[in-house]
Structures are given as structure tokens and as C-alpha cells.
Design an enzyme around this catalytic site. Sequence first.
Site, PDB file in Angstrom:
ATOM      1  CD  GLU A   1      66.983  23.096  32.798  1.00 58.62           C
ATOM      2  OE1 GLU A   1      66.972  23.754  31.752  1.00 58.62           O
ATOM      3  OE2 GLU A   1      66.584  23.542  33.903  1.00 58.62           O
TER       4      GLU A   1
ATOM      5  CB  THR B   1      33.361  51.289  36.438  1.00 59.03           C
ATOM      6  OG1 THR B   1      31.986  51.615  36.663  1.00 59.03           O
ATOM      7  CG2 THR B   1      34.064  52.505  35.854  1.00 59.03           C
TER       8      THR B   1
ATOM      9  CG  ASP C   1      31.768  43.551  47.400  1.00 52.77           C
ATOM     10  OD1 ASP C   1      30.619  43.885  47.742  1.00 52.77           O
ATOM     11  OD2 ASP C   1      32.074  43.218  46.244  1.00 52.77           O
TER      12      ASP C   1
ATOM     13  CD  GLU D   1      39.460  37.718  42.259  1.00 53.65           C
ATOM     14  OE1 GLU D   1      38.431  37.735  42.967  1.00 53.65           O
ATOM     15  OE2 GLU D   1      40.430  36.973  42.484  1.00 53.65           O
TER      16      GLU D   1
END
Length: 371
Positions: free
Chosen positions: A55, A300, A206, A296
Amino acid sequence: MAVDDHALMARALALAENGLYTTTPNPRVGCVITDRHGTILGEGWTQPAGQNHAEIQALQDARRKGHDLRGATAYVTLEPCSHFGRTPPCCNALIDAGIARVVAAVEDPNPLVAGKGLEKLKAAGIEVSTGVGADAAREINAGFFSRILRGRPFVRMKIAASLDGKTALANGESKWITGDAARADGHHWRARSCAVLTGIGTVLADDPALNVRAVVTPRQPRRIIVDSHLRTPPTAKILIGGNTLIAYSHGNTDKQSALTEAGAALRASGGADGRIELAGLLAALGAEGCNELLVEAGATLNAAFIQAGLVDEYLIYLAPRFLGDPARGLARLPDYHSMAEPPTLCFTACTPVGEDLRILARPASNRPASD
């Protein structure tokens, strides 16, 4: 010609999206100020925490253009605040500007506001209406509403899989299932999240950085590792740059010291069985101002979130290929014995992204209403 409240609120909602990556922990809000004929005088959206709300931005924009705001209408996607926080009340600014009408999409669920802003405007003689664009306004702030009303962030689970539902080859290779466009799109969802969560299995397999790289963002989301026994290597990429939290239940002082020296923050989050108590972790994140959490993780941890009923939305990228390994599913769920047992989802959007397909789905009970 009659003023089109829906079109002007749609513009305010589009402005709110400019704050997708920046407003947390505050809601994403847009504001449009018009004259009595519907001509736009000023526009704005909420700035980062501690700076102007939508606003104020819109009022300043209109004044810079030389407009007299007496008798104007303000379209705002969330009820104007009525309390002093990091910034003064927006209600006061609207009243002082001589605004004659305020169209607010939805009431602010924050108990500090919760209708008080609208009542203050009415008491000042301003015409107030609500409901226009309400569903869309709630949707853009699903995380804020979740944190305020449920005490935990809105949880979105991201999965990249083949058409046969596999997330890797039998040998563990998973780079890359999807194409460049889908991966870049995934970074947009990371950027809008307050935090990204993964499990120790993914970290060890990874070594992901889990930061935003494919889109421009003014901030990086917090990174969270669910790691019961503090097996995260101090050299893991996810620790680079700090802003990483490890939730654990067991771990000797040597491990704790090594990870702390590597820049990680540690939080004991174990339940009675020694596993990470996910609901408690989410509550703690909510208390710290986390609106949206992107999960991500591997099969499991995905299954643990699903079985606990903690997933609010699934973000699934399907690649046009088959990977074949029956052991590489997207969630390690139990065997069900009747069709009434498995969780039921509703698809809310299916969109081609490059050569892949992006699917958004929600638990059937959480499906958003149509605006």
C-alpha cells in the site's frame, strides 16, 4: 462504464508475484490505486521485511506522478495492517491519503490484524469490501496462511521421475532424468521457498548444493538436512556458504564440533524412537518464520512425509523415458491391500516444460477452491 473490480484485483495479484522471492516471512501483497473511474494512479508490491508494504509503495508511486488521492480506490490482495510492526500501519496511510474505498481480496489471518484493519478503515468512513480474488490471494500466500493458521510451513515435495515412476537407474545414476528446462523451472520453486529440505541419503549419494542457480534471486533459501546420526561430511557442498541446519537425534561431540566448524547449525529433533520427529521440526521452522518448505529427498524420507500427512503439494517432473528398476521408486511406501488405503491426490495443473511434464497435485482434501 462500470469499474471492473475483478480486473483491477487481477492486476494487484500480478504485482504481488513480484515478491515471490523476497517478502518472507511477510506475505506477498500487491496494491493498485485508481480514481473513481478505474484509471490506475499508482501501483506497488510488498518489499523485503522491514521495508514498505504494498500500500505504501502504491501511494508513493501515485504521488510521484502528481495524483490527488482523495476519493481514490485501493485494491489490495490482503487486508491492510492496522498495527505497528517493523513498519507503521498501512491503514493509517490509506486514511491519511483520503482513500474513499478499499477492496481487499481476503482478511489477514494474523491475529494482530484479523479484521481489525478493515474495521479501522470503516470507522474512518472508508467503504470496504472483501472477497474479490480471495482464492488466488490465499494461493499466492499459501505458506503464510499455513504458518499463521497451522503453525508450520506449507510443504511442497519435488520429485523428478521417469514415466514408470523411477528416480534413478539400477546403478544409482540419476543425472539427469529431466531436461534443462525442467531443472531451471525447479530452481524457481527453490527460490520462492524459505527452506529446502533433504535427507542424509541424498547428501551421501549425490552431494547436492541445493542452492538456487538457474534463476536470479536476491536470497538463497535455508538448507535443511534430516540426518539422525550426523553422518553429513563436513566437506559436503550443502554446507558451503552456511545457512544450513542439520536436524539430528544422535551424534557425539566430535561430530557436532566438526559440523559446527564447517558452518552448520545443529538441532536435536529426535522422537521417542530416535528418528527425526518431522512434525516437531516443521513446527520449529514455522516458529522461525518459514512460510514455504521444499522437500527434495529420496524415497525413504519422501515416504515418511507422505505417511505422516505432512505434504501439502506435490511438484512432479515426469520425463518421457522408462528407467525400469523396480527398486528405484519415488517413495518407499508400504504395501496396500485395498484401493481405499493409498493416499488420494487431485491434479491441479499439468504443464509441458521443455520435453518434460510438470504436474502439480495435492491431497484430495487440500485441493484449492476455484476463484
